[in-house]
Design a protein around this motif. Structure first.
Motif, PDB file in Angstrom:
ATOM      1  N   GLU A  78       0.815  -1.204   0.000  1.00 39.52           N
ATOM      2  CA  GLU A  78       0.000   0.000   0.000  1.00 39.52           C
ATOM      3  C   GLU A  78       0.852   1.259   0.000  1.00 39.52           C
ATOM      4  N   ASP A  79       2.119   1.135   0.440  1.00 36.32           N
ATOM      5  CA  ASP A  79       2.911   2.341   0.683  1.00 36.32           C
ATOM      6  C   ASP A  79       4.339   2.265   0.148  1.00 36.32           C
ATOM      7  N   LEU A  80       4.688   1.234  -0.596  1.00 45.73           N
ATOM      8  CA  LEU A  80       6.035   1.021  -1.130  1.00 45.73           C
ATOM      9  C   LEU A  80       7.060   0.705  -0.038  1.00 45.73           C
ATOM     10  N   LEU A  81       6.615   0.512   1.192  1.00 42.27           N
ATOM     11  CA  LEU A  81       7.524   0.229   2.303  1.00 42.27           C
ATOM     12  C   LEU A  81       7.334  -1.182   2.839  1.00 42.27           C
ATOM     13  N   LYS A  82       6.082  -1.538   3.133  1.00 41.59           N
ATOM     14  CA  LYS A  82       5.771  -2.877   3.627  1.00 41.59           C
ATOM     15  C   LYS A  82       5.200  -3.694   2.476  1.00 41.59           C
ATOM     16  N   TRP A  83       5.851  -4.828   2.175  1.00 37.26           N
ATOM     17  CA  TRP A  83       5.490  -5.643   1.013  1.00 37.26           C
ATOM     18  C   TRP A  83       5.022  -7.029   1.450  1.00 37.26           C
ATOM     19  N   LYS A  84       4.003  -7.536   0.783  1.00 41.48           N
ATOM     20  CA  LYS A  84       3.508  -8.886   1.022  1.00 41.48           C
ATOM     21  C   LYS A  84       3.698  -9.715  -0.249  1.00 41.48           C
ATOM     22  N   PHE A  85       4.089 -10.960  -0.054  1.00 37.83           N
ATOM     23  CA  PHE A  85       4.419 -11.830  -1.178  1.00 37.83           C
ATOM     24  C   PHE A  85       3.217 -12.691  -1.552  1.00 37.83           C
ATOM     25  N   VAL A  86       2.988 -12.839  -2.845  1.00 43.27           N
ATOM     26  CA  VAL A  86       1.885 -13.646  -3.367  1.00 43.27           C
ATOM     27  C   VAL A  86       2.451 -14.783  -4.213  1.00 43.27           C
ATOM     28  N   THR A  87       2.048 -15.992  -3.922  1.00 45.39           N
ATOM     29  CA  THR A  87       2.413 -17.131  -4.752  1.00 45.39           C
ATOM     30  C   THR A  87       1.182 -17.583  -5.538  1.00 45.39           C
ATOM     31  N   THR A  88       1.419 -18.096  -6.720  1.00 49.94           N
ATOM     32  CA  THR A  88       0.329 -18.585  -7.556  1.00 49.94           C
ATOM     33  C   THR A  88       0.873 -19.583  -8.552  1.00 49.94           C
ATOM     34  N   ARG A  89       0.040 -20.528  -8.934  1.00 52.10           N
ATOM     35  CA  ARG A  89       0.403 -21.464  -9.991  1.00 52.10           C
ATOM     36  C   ARG A  89      -0.099 -21.005 -11.352  1.00 52.10           C
ATOM     37  N   ASP A  90      -0.712 -19.850 -11.384  1.00 53.35           N
ATOM     38  CA  ASP A  90      -1.346 -19.391 -12.628  1.00 53.35           C
ATOM     39  C   ASP A  90      -0.387 -18.677 -13.573  1.00 53.35           C
ATOM     40  N   LEU A  91       0.785 -18.245 -13.066  1.00 50.31           N
ATOM     41  CA  LEU A  91       1.729 -17.497 -13.886  1.00 50.31           C
ATOM     42  C   LEU A  91       3.053 -18.249 -14.013  1.00 50.31           C
ATOM     43  N   PRO A  92       3.746 -18.112 -15.154  1.00 50.15           N
ATOM     44  CA  PRO A  92       5.022 -18.820 -15.377  1.00 50.15           C
ATOM     45  C   PRO A  92       6.198 -17.998 -14.859  1.00 50.15           C
ATOM     46  N   PHE A  93       6.512 -18.123 -13.584  1.00 51.34           N
ATOM     47  CA  PHE A  93       7.457 -17.200 -12.979  1.00 51.34           C
ATOM     48  C   PHE A  93       8.914 -17.444 -13.346  1.00 51.34           C
ATOM     49  N   GLU A  94       9.229 -18.535 -14.024  1.00 45.46           N
ATOM     50  CA  GLU A  94      10.608 -18.704 -14.448  1.00 45.46           C
ATOM     51  C   GLU A  94      10.878 -18.010 -15.775  1.00 45.46           C
ATOM     52  N   LYS A  95       9.878 -17.375 -16.347  1.00 45.09           N
ATOM     53  CA  LYS A  95      10.079 -16.558 -17.533  1.00 45.09           C
ATOM     54  C   LYS A  95      10.661 -15.203 -17.113  1.00 45.09           C
ATOM     55  N   ASP A  96      11.411 -14.582 -18.046  1.00 46.81           N
ATOM     56  CA  ASP A  96      12.113 -13.355 -17.702  1.00 46.81           C
ATOM     57  C   ASP A  96      11.359 -12.104 -18.123  1.00 46.81           C
ATOM     58  N   ALA A  97      11.787 -10.975 -17.555  1.00 46.80           N
ATOM     59  CA  ALA A  97      11.414  -9.629 -17.991  1.00 46.80           C
ATOM     60  C   ALA A  97       9.926  -9.470 -18.282  1.00 46.80           C
ATOM     61  N   PRO A  98       9.065  -9.610 -17.273  1.00 50.42           N
ATOM     62  CA  PRO A  98       7.627  -9.531 -17.531  1.00 50.42           C
ATOM     63  C   PRO A  98       7.147  -8.107 -17.764  1.00 50.42           C
ATOM     64  N   ALA A  99       6.058  -8.008 -18.508  1.00 46.78           N
ATOM     65  CA  ALA A  99       5.323  -6.752 -18.629  1.00 46.78           C
ATOM     66  C   ALA A  99       4.098  -6.834 -17.726  1.00 46.78           C
ATOM     67  N   ALA A 100       3.745  -5.715 -17.115  1.00 47.67           N
ATOM     68  CA  ALA A 100       2.516  -5.637 -16.327  1.00 47.67           C
ATOM     69  C   ALA A 100       1.921  -4.257 -16.549  1.00 47.67           C
ATOM     70  N   ALA A 101       0.606  -4.201 -16.744  1.00 48.79           N
ATOM     71  CA  ALA A 101      -0.038  -2.908 -16.999  1.00 48.79           C
ATOM     72  C   ALA A 101      -1.516  -2.993 -16.663  1.00 48.79           C
ATOM     73  N   VAL A 102      -2.070  -1.865 -16.261  1.00 51.44           N
ATOM     74  CA  VAL A 102      -3.505  -1.759 -16.026  1.00 51.44           C
ATOM     75  C   VAL A 102      -4.144  -1.243 -17.313  1.00 51.44           C
ATOM     76  N   ILE A 103      -5.075  -2.029 -17.857  1.00 46.56           N
ATOM     77  CA  ILE A 103      -5.769  -1.678 -19.088  1.00 46.56           C
ATOM     78  C   ILE A 103      -7.263  -1.808 -18.847  1.00 46.56           C
TER      79      ILE A 103
END
Length: 263
Positions: A78-103
């Protein structure tokens, strides 16, 4: 400050300049310096190092979401200071350089060299769906960008012998490309000396240009990129400028705008 102003350029290493901003809730200005205190992976190969390259941060529904290469998940704050980690099986996290955007009010994710685009409406839960399983282009270092008029574009490229590119996407048809990609820039170390490889820009091989990122400011489009290679102390960021999201783009002589001469 608009939400688009909270987007951060993807630098190949996870050591970004200090950032000062006003939080979304209107709190007093705060300053944050990296490396931030999150659960990085580590490489035990000598020299031992943190592994969280190619970071991208987006603001989505009052939370910042941080994605990085091969991190087994992603973080939100919420504030760029305290971070929480999310795990999921839905994304291929061993792939590199991801793009993320709100559309159009939804969060999209696409890794490098992938033909799949993912979508989430509530990423805190770790639930994602495949939005497009057959994207027709082979994409290096993708960057998704929605303009203020609602049109969507992709900027991409990671190469030592070809162009960095731009293409419009159709938000009403699975973000498929509209028309042919536009060639934006190619490494030119003879004219742009900071692109020459080597710790002190003394190499003669072709430089790597990569990590494109689009920022719109006061009606102009700033196409950021990195060169000459992540292994060099001379690694830095330059940019081209245009009055249109697909160019033509002109080199900004103030490049590189981000550099640290001794690495």
């Amino acid at each position: 400050m608009k939400s688009s102003d909270y987007l951060f350029s993807k630098l190949t290493f996870f050591f970004i300049l200090c950032l000062s901003l006003v939080s979304p809730g209107g709190k007093a200005q705060q300053t944050f310096c990296n490396p931030i205190n999150i659960s990085y992976r580590f490489s035990l190969d000598k020299p031992s190092r943190r592994m969280a390259a190619d970071p991208v941060i987006v603001l989505f529904k009052n939370n910042y979401y941080l994605f990085a290469t091969a991190s087994s998940g992603y973080w939100f704050s919420e504030d760029l200071l305290k971070w929480k980690f999310v795990t999921t099986r839905d994304l291929p996290f061993e792939k590199d350089a991801p793009a993320a955007a709100v559309i159009n009010g939804e969060l999209y994710y696409m890794p490098l060299n992938s033909n799949i685009i993912y979508k989430a409406t509530d990423p805190i839960t770790g639930k994602w769906e495949v939005f497009n399983a057959d994207f027709p282009l082979s994409i290096g270092d993708p960057d998704l960008f929605q303009d203020t008029d609602g049109r969507v574009y992709m900027y991409y490229g990671c190469t030592n012998n070809d162009y960095l590119n731009a293409v419009e996407l159709d938000p009403n048809n699975k973000l498929k490309p509209i028309g042919k990609p536009v060639q934006v820039l190619k490494g030119d170390p003879a004219r742009r000396g900071w692109e020459r490889p080597g710790d002190y820009n003394t190499g003669t091989e072709r430089p790597w240009t990569e990590g494109p990122w689009m920022t719109k400011h006061n009606g102009k489009y700033y196409y950021q990129y990195s060169a000459p290679g992540t292994e060099f102390k001379s690694y830095a960021d330059g940019y081209f400028v245009s009055a249109s999201p697909l160019g033509p783009f002109s080199y900004a002589p103030s490049s590189p705008f981000s550099a640290k001469p001794e690495g």
